[in-house]
Design a protein around this motif. Structure first.
Motif, short mmCIF file in Angstrom:
data_model
loop_
_atom_site.label_atom_id
_atom_site.label_comp_id
_atom_site.label_asym_id
_atom_site.label_seq_id
_atom_site.Cartn_x
_atom_site.Cartn_y
_atom_site.Cartn_z
N MET A 1 7.82 -9.25 3.88
CA MET A 1 7.58 -10.42 4.72
C MET A 1 6.08 -10.75 4.80
N LYS A 2 5.25 -9.99 4.08
CA LYS A 2 3.79 -10.19 4.09
C LYS A 2 3.25 -10.08 5.52
N MET A 3 3.78 -9.10 6.25
CA MET A 3 3.40 -8.89 7.65
C MET A 3 2.59 -7.60 7.77
N PRO A 4 1.34 -7.66 8.18
CA PRO A 4 0.53 -6.44 8.32
C PRO A 4 0.95 -5.61 9.52
N ILE A 5 0.71 -4.30 9.44
CA ILE A 5 1.02 -3.39 10.55
C ILE A 5 -0.28 -2.97 11.23
N LEU A 6 -0.32 -3.16 12.55
CA LEU A 6 -1.40 -2.64 13.39
C LEU A 6 -0.82 -1.43 14.11
N SER A 7 -1.43 -0.27 13.94
CA SER A 7 -0.88 0.96 14.50
C SER A 7 -1.69 1.49 15.68
N ALA A 8 -0.98 2.10 16.63
CA ALA A 8 -1.61 2.75 17.78
C ALA A 8 -1.99 4.19 17.47
N GLU A 9 -1.77 4.62 16.24
CA GLU A 9 -2.15 5.97 15.79
C GLU A 9 -2.98 5.84 14.52
N ASN B 1 -1.18 4.02 1.88
CA ASN B 1 -1.36 2.58 1.82
C ASN B 1 -0.21 1.87 2.54
N ILE B 2 0.08 2.33 3.75
CA ILE B 2 1.17 1.75 4.54
C ILE B 2 0.63 0.86 5.66
N ILE B 3 -0.37 1.38 6.38
CA ILE B 3 -0.90 0.69 7.54
C ILE B 3 -2.10 -0.17 7.17
N ALA B 4 -2.15 -1.39 7.69
CA ALA B 4 -3.29 -2.27 7.41
C ALA B 4 -4.44 -1.99 8.36
N VAL B 5 -4.13 -1.82 9.64
CA VAL B 5 -5.17 -1.64 10.66
C VAL B 5 -4.68 -0.64 11.71
N ALA B 6 -5.59 0.19 12.21
CA ALA B 6 -5.28 1.09 13.32
C ALA B 6 -6.34 0.92 14.39
N TYR B 7 -5.91 0.94 15.64
CA TYR B 7 -6.86 0.77 16.74
C TYR B 7 -6.35 1.56 17.93
N ALA B 8 -7.10 2.57 18.32
CA ALA B 8 -6.68 3.44 19.42
C ALA B 8 -7.86 4.32 19.83
N PRO B 9 -7.78 4.94 21.00
CA PRO B 9 -8.82 5.90 21.38
C PRO B 9 -8.88 7.03 20.35
N LYS C 1 -4.81 -2.70 1.60
CA LYS C 1 -3.52 -3.13 2.13
C LYS C 1 -3.56 -4.60 2.52
N LEU C 2 -4.62 -5.02 3.17
CA LEU C 2 -4.75 -6.43 3.55
C LEU C 2 -4.75 -7.32 2.31
N ALA C 3 -5.44 -6.88 1.27
CA ALA C 3 -5.49 -7.67 0.02
C ALA C 3 -4.10 -7.79 -0.59
N GLN C 4 -3.34 -6.69 -0.57
CA GLN C 4 -1.97 -6.72 -1.11
C GLN C 4 -1.09 -7.71 -0.37
N LEU C 5 -1.38 -7.89 0.92
CA LEU C 5 -0.60 -8.81 1.74
C LEU C 5 -1.16 -10.22 1.70
#
Length: 330
Positions: A243-251, A259-267, A310-314
């Motif tokens: 679906m060309k949808m990036p994943i933002l992860s909390a971990e 090469n699964i997660i596009a972006v991660a943001y967490a403490p 990953k972002l480029a692939q999407l």
């Protein structure tokens, strides 16, 4: 044949032996024993412990010199946690660091010696977990650093990375209290951020691909810090990639590994351990846990990681504002 030493030499030798014994005893007395009770071996938890030790070192607790760490874990088996704690208590620690909610809860129940202060880390919501009465005070036994997520900060970051985003999808386990609480908080944050949230419950990993497919049209997928969701991210990605949808992860872990997660943001895990150490230092000085507040992650504790490949692939580009952020994993 016996070799007799002069009486003066014997007195000198006895004095030297006494001084050595005294110094050795003083050295042993100066070394503080600190227990570390962990749920199991895991890179994220190891970084939390490393952050704790680094902060303790800054305060003069140098491993092998002024502090001796006693480590034990339950290999992610809840039934082994009491045994893990018993092994540590037998070493008479001055304090015990507990890592994860189950270990923290078990420590309050099983560490009968109330003179041993307890400090926790990697606990999402210590109030809901029954560890402390509120966010402003520890209990009479324990205080610590929470890993609760600031969803306002997360969605603010998401809008910077995905500036065209109008909506996002999220999966959660309706049978998990922490997941339900996360969704409630996320719903409020989404409304404030002007984003539409498409939340879908999932009961098992088998249902993940089908449930993810119902989010077609969302601009990104947010993976909350849920055991079920995080362990299912490869299955989520198999659908979101189409679906060309990036994943933002909390971990952070999975974005470092592949090469699964596009972006991660967490403490960061290290910061959570460091803040637990700051509280531990107060406890070691005799401050009562109940007089200290629970530490909640601040914006400065958050770590952003971006997978450019990953972002480029999407078919997505990294916003210009991030080009110099030194947050790329590749």
């Amino acid at each position: 044949m016996k070799c007799a030493l002069p009486r003066r030499a014997l007195r000198a030798l006895s004095l030297a032996t006494a001084v050595l014994a005294c110094c050795t005893a003083a050295s042993a007395a100066a070394e503080t024993t600190i227990g570390i009770a962990n749920f199991g071996p895991h890179p994220a938890l190891a970084r939390t412990i490393a952050g704790f030790k680094d902060e303790m070192t800054k305060a003069g607790y140098v491993d092998g010199k002024t502090v001796h760490y006693v480590y034990s874990d339950a290999n992610f088996t809840p039934g082994l946690i009491p045994q893990t704690l018993a092994q540590i208590v037998s070493q008479k620690p001055a304090l015990i660091l507990t890592v994860t909610t189950p270990v923290a809860q078990a420590s309050v129940r099983n560490v009968s010696d109330r003179s041993i202060p307890l400090v926790f880390s990697q606990v999402t919501n210590p109030v809901a977990a029954g560890l402390v009465p509120d966010w402003q005070h520890g209990s009479d036994r324990i205080v610590g650093s929470a890993s609760v997520t600031d969803y306002d900060a997360v969605l603010s970051f998401a809008k910077k990375v995905f500036p065209q985003a109008k909506s996002f999808g999220v999966l959660y386990n309706a049978g998990e209290v922490n997941d339900v609480a996360a969704i409630d908080s996320l719903k409020t944050a989404a409304a404030k951020a002007g984003l539409k949230m498409l939340a879908t419950s999932v009961d098992s990993t088998i249902d993940v691909p089908q449930r993810t497919g119902t989010m077609k049209g969302a601009d990104f997928f947010y993976a909350i810090g849920s055991n079920l969701v995080q362990s299912s991210l490869p299955a989520v990605a198999s659908v979101t990639d189409r679906m060309k949808m990036p994943i933002l992860s909390a971990e952070h872990e999975l974005i470092r590994k592949g090469n699964i997660i596009a972006v991660a943001y967490a403490p960061s895990y290290e910061s959570q351990g460091a803040h637990a150490a700051q509280l531990a230092l107060q406890l070691l000085k005799g401050v009562k846990p109940s007089s200290l507040a629970i530490y909640r992650p601040q914006p400065s504790d958050y770590l952003a990681l971006i997978n450019r490949q990953k972002l480029a692939q999407l078919g997505m580009a990294v916003p210009a504002s991030f080009e110099k952020c030194q947050c790329f994993v590749n």
